[in-house]
Enzyme design. Sequence first.
Site, short mmCIF file in Angstrom:
data_model
loop_
_atom_site.label_atom_id
_atom_site.label_comp_id
_atom_site.label_asym_id
_atom_site.label_seq_id
_atom_site.Cartn_x
_atom_site.Cartn_y
_atom_site.Cartn_z
N ARG A 172 0.83 -1.21 0.00
CA ARG A 172 0.00 0.00 0.00
C ARG A 172 0.87 1.27 0.00
O ARG A 172 0.40 2.32 -0.40
CB ARG A 172 -0.90 0.03 1.25
CG ARG A 172 -1.99 -1.00 1.27
CD ARG A 172 -2.72 -1.00 2.62
NE ARG A 172 -3.29 0.29 2.97
CZ ARG A 172 -4.46 0.75 2.55
NH1 ARG A 172 -5.19 0.00 1.76
NH2 ARG A 172 -4.90 1.92 2.93
N ARG A 176 9.84 6.35 -2.59
CA ARG A 176 10.22 7.32 -3.63
C ARG A 176 11.63 7.85 -3.37
O ARG A 176 12.03 7.98 -2.22
CB ARG A 176 9.27 8.53 -3.61
CG ARG A 176 7.82 8.18 -3.76
CD ARG A 176 7.03 9.46 -4.04
NE ARG A 176 5.60 9.19 -4.01
CZ ARG A 176 4.78 9.56 -3.04
NH1 ARG A 176 5.25 10.23 -2.01
NH2 ARG A 176 3.50 9.26 -3.12
N ARG A 248 -9.36 -6.28 13.47
CA ARG A 248 -8.78 -5.32 14.41
C ARG A 248 -9.81 -4.22 14.60
O ARG A 248 -10.53 -3.84 13.66
CB ARG A 248 -7.51 -4.69 13.83
CG ARG A 248 -6.42 -5.68 13.53
CD ARG A 248 -5.89 -6.39 14.73
NE ARG A 248 -5.13 -5.51 15.61
CZ ARG A 248 -4.64 -5.90 16.79
NH1 ARG A 248 -4.88 -7.12 17.26
NH2 ARG A 248 -3.94 -5.06 17.54
N ARG A 278 -0.99 6.15 16.06
CA ARG A 278 -0.87 7.46 15.41
C ARG A 278 -1.74 8.49 16.13
O ARG A 278 -2.64 8.13 16.89
CB ARG A 278 -1.24 7.38 13.93
CG ARG A 278 -2.59 6.77 13.64
CD ARG A 278 -2.78 6.56 12.11
NE ARG A 278 -4.04 5.87 11.85
CZ ARG A 278 -4.45 5.50 10.65
NH1 ARG A 278 -3.72 5.75 9.59
NH2 ARG A 278 -5.59 4.87 10.48
N GLU A 299 -4.79 7.06 18.60
CA GLU A 299 -5.42 5.86 18.05
C GLU A 299 -4.70 4.60 18.55
O GLU A 299 -3.48 4.49 18.43
CB GLU A 299 -5.34 5.95 16.52
CG GLU A 299 -5.98 4.82 15.78
CD GLU A 299 -6.00 5.07 14.26
OE1 GLU A 299 -6.17 6.23 13.82
OE2 GLU A 299 -5.81 4.10 13.53
N TYR A 347 -9.72 -5.76 3.06
CA TYR A 347 -9.21 -4.43 3.43
C TYR A 347 -9.38 -3.55 2.20
O TYR A 347 -8.58 -3.62 1.27
CB TYR A 347 -7.74 -4.63 3.80
CG TYR A 347 -6.92 -3.47 4.32
CD1 TYR A 347 -7.43 -2.19 4.52
CD2 TYR A 347 -5.58 -3.67 4.66
CE1 TYR A 347 -6.64 -1.18 5.03
CE2 TYR A 347 -4.78 -2.66 5.15
CZ TYR A 347 -5.31 -1.42 5.33
OH TYR A 347 -4.50 -0.42 5.82
N ASP A 349 -10.11 0.21 0.30
CA ASP A 349 -10.19 1.66 0.36
C ASP A 349 -11.56 2.11 -0.13
O ASP A 349 -12.25 1.37 -0.84
CB ASP A 349 -9.10 2.28 -0.53
CG ASP A 349 -7.72 2.16 0.11
OD1 ASP A 349 -7.66 2.06 1.35
OD2 ASP A 349 -6.72 2.16 -0.62
N1 UDP Z 1 2.86 1.07 8.13
C1 UDP Z 1 3.99 1.07 8.91
N2 UDP Z 1 4.50 2.28 9.33
C2 UDP Z 1 3.94 3.46 9.01
C3 UDP Z 1 2.78 3.45 8.20
C4 UDP Z 1 2.26 2.24 7.79
O1 UDP Z 1 4.52 0.02 9.25
O2 UDP Z 1 4.45 4.51 9.44
C5 UDP Z 1 2.32 -0.24 7.69
C6 UDP Z 1 1.31 -0.80 8.68
O3 UDP Z 1 1.42 -2.22 8.69
C7 UDP Z 1 -0.02 -0.38 8.09
C8 UDP Z 1 0.26 -0.50 6.60
O4 UDP Z 1 1.62 -0.10 6.46
O5 UDP Z 1 -1.09 -1.22 8.51
C9 UDP Z 1 -0.65 0.30 5.70
O6 UDP Z 1 -0.58 1.66 6.07
P1 UDP Z 1 -1.75 2.70 5.74
O7 UDP Z 1 -1.27 4.06 6.12
O8 UDP Z 1 -2.17 2.48 4.34
O9 UDP Z 1 -2.87 2.19 6.74
P2 UDP Z 1 -4.38 2.72 7.07
O10 UDP Z 1 -4.37 4.23 6.99
O11 UDP Z 1 -5.28 2.04 6.08
O12 UDP Z 1 -4.58 2.23 8.47
#
Ligand code: UDP
Length: 383
Positions: A172, A176, A248, A278, A299, A347, A349
């Site tokens: 996901r 870059r 979850r 986060r 969160e 999962y 979007d």
């Molecule tokens: N992830 C991570 N570190 C980060 C951000 C994301 O390890 O700083 C991993 C984590 O396993 C997460 C996945 O990447 O579940 C997908 O991140 P995304 O931001 O797409 O998650 P969402 O916003 O859908 O919870």
Amino acid sequence: MPLRVAVVGAGFSGAVVARELAEAGHVIEVYESRDHVAGNCHTVRHDIGVMVHVYGPHIFHTQHERVWEYVQRFATFKPYRHRVRAMVGEKAYQMPMNLGLINAFFGKKFTPKEAEAFVASQADSTITDPKSFEEQGLRLVGRRLYEAFFAGYTRKQWGVDPKELPASILARLPLRFTDDDSYFNHPHQGIPEHGYTALVEAILDHPRITVHLSTRIPRARLAEFDHAFWSGPIDAYFNFEHGRLAYRTLDFKPEVVEGDFQGCPVVNYCDAQVPYTRITEHKHFAPWESHDKSVIYREYSRLCEEADTPYYPVRLVQEKEQLLKYVQLARKEKGVTFLGRLGTYRYLDMDVTIHEALNVADTAKSSIAQGKSIPAFVTDPLG
Ligand code: UDP
């Protein structure tokens, strides 16, 4: 002849199917167990005036032209670029991984080309076909970046060792070698001006659609309709006869503060010892508004219990076996189509959810026109 159709769930899946079939002349009853529409995209204006993403951050991004055009029929989207920072120790980095993160983390002044070569030298090239989240991380960026930014966050978010998780979760996130710090790559990105709930309400606003909030329709009553679309949990439809599929869930600890707490909408806390994953500061989702005060959500992720709201399907080996059993039951069921995040246990979007719901509606309309039954699934949940 118009059909009488039941739609269970008033998130994006249910709303889009309801609207499409109502426009095709059918009569739709929507049953939603919560007291609001929009599912986990629900937004509410807080007393201090900030629009809050009640179930956590939702940013609309898509590459599907049809979806982008569709949502704009029902809401004005404001331009929005999602930006995330990631804390490792006391330092904040740009996220997703980019030139800025690599240079800051390793204390270097790499050019894009040098950074690419350096990350390639760190990456584990012996992994050719990554099977797990961990293998994908090590193959992509190597041990140091993986441990700092992915391992701890992912253990907190998913509650299991990243060795057990599928590689697709990490896919996901972009990697870059420029300073572009936009979280998503998609050409269309934005946030609805008046929130997601207003958008879903507008989709449902049709003379042939009736919405029943706070209502769980018993499964037996679905037989009174010509067809039913089920966007609730697939295991719940079958009364959990093969056990509960694991999800979850998230807990949010809200706080109102003066001014600006963190200067950006989302800060990830990658260290395992920080209990939350986060912090979201909601006013930054609406940069066109101005507020003196601010609402933040810390969160926390944990396993979803019976009374909790399901968020992320876990989909490990055991759950996939369970899902297979439910899919087999569903394929035998007459007059019901399963769709959406909960109906197919994936999962998804928001844009993919809408895209699939439009496909479900297309399939339903052509099946009805040909006098055929509407299939149980339009997208294979096991695929
Ligand atoms: N992830 C991570 N570190 C980060 C951000 C994301 O390890 O700083 C991993 C984590 O396993 C997460 C996945 O990447 O579940 C997908 O991140 P995304 O931001 O797409 O998650 P969402 O916003 O859908 O919870």
